[in-house]
Design an enzyme around this catalytic site. Sequence first.
Site, PDB file in Angstrom:
ATOM      1  CE  LYS A  11      -4.040  -2.093   0.279  1.00 54.49           C
ATOM      2  NZ  LYS A  11      -5.036  -1.985  -0.803  1.00 54.49           N
ATOM      3  CG  LEU A  52      -6.342   8.574   0.644  1.00 58.01           C
ATOM      4  CD1 LEU A  52      -6.119   8.690  -0.865  1.00 58.01           C
ATOM      5  CD2 LEU A  52      -6.761   9.937   1.204  1.00 58.01           C
ATOM      6  CD  GLU A  98       0.271  16.487   7.408  1.00 62.05           C
ATOM      7  OE1 GLU A  98      -0.092  17.435   8.101  1.00 62.05           O
ATOM      8  OE2 GLU A  98      -0.504  15.560   7.052  1.00 62.05           O
ATOM      9  CD  GLU A 118      -2.610  16.588   2.063  1.00 65.87           C
ATOM     10  OE1 GLU A 118      -2.021  16.882   0.999  1.00 65.87           O
ATOM     11  OE2 GLU A 118      -2.023  16.069   3.029  1.00 65.87           O
TER      12      GLU A 118
END
Length: 244
Positions: A11, A52, A98, A118
């Site tokens: 993933k 997600l 982040e 985003e």
Amino acid sequence: MLSLGLNRPAKRNALNDGIILAIQDCFTNLPESVGAVVIHGIGDHFSSGLDLSELTEQDATEGLRHSQMWHRVFDRIQYSRVPVIAALKGAVIGGGLELACAAHIRVAEPSAYFALPEGQRGIFVGGGGSVRLPRLIGVARMTDMMLTGRVYSATEGAAYGFSQYLTEAGGALPKAMELAERVAANAPLTNFAVLQALPMIAEANPQTGLLMESLMATVAQSDKEAKQRIRAFLDRKTAKVKPT
Ligand SMILES: COc1cc(/C=C/C(=O)SCCNC(=O)CCNC(=O)[C@H](O)C(C)(C)COP(=O)(O)OP(=O)(O)OC[C@H]2O[C@@H](n3cnc4c(N)ncnc43)[C@H](O)[C@@H]2OP(=O)(O)O)ccc1O
């Protein structure tokens, strides 16, 4: 030194609760013997960001809790007792970016690319990116990344002050490990001053900052370890500073 591998390559190391809680666990239970941590991605990528699939069912209350949980975990990294180094390759996207922002040193190899999609997903950053990233690359560049979805290359990331090191292909993890060994060899009080005091001093007004600097310097240089290290240099028992 401890190496922490994000391990969901199928993933692209998308960050689900399992990974975030494993990071929290690592920093909560950091053995005293560990002097630095390296975070890296298993496979070809650092991380594709938030998983997600976790967002599809979340309501606003759950979303707020979730984002604050990431904040607590990423704060553990930023305010860690030991330096944290992120080794970056492939996708460094969204929440993955982040996470990298919370580290103290970022080392990228040429395959690394940085993006905040985003906007395309209809969301906003939720892992501390709006606080940390502008302090690294500036508000204007982050605004551009978020509004246009622009992808920055490894070279741009280094030029704009995101990554402090840019290596050859395959070089990010070895370089990060080498740096981890070096920073772990510092006096603990120096690392404490750099990790805990420096960010506050840099944000303080100059008078407060200078006072904090003097206090921190006095504490560090009064310590037995500083005296020993300085004596060792004066007695020619340690290496000189050499250009690399
Ligand atoms: C905590 O509170 C928060 C947090 C946030 C954070 C927001 C974000 O992180 S936004 C960014 C989200 N990420 C993306 O939009 C990237 C999506 N992925 C890609 O573009 C590509 O997968 C790739 C990373 C470029 C890699 O491409 P490729 O090598 O070709 O691999 P794929 O075939 O596309 O993917 C393989 C496999 O992985 C799955 N996958 C990849 N990324 C994710 C992901 N981020 N989440 C879930 N799954 C992902 C992909 O679906 C494939 O799965 P299969 O089952 O089909 O094999 C914001 C707000 C808050 O409050």
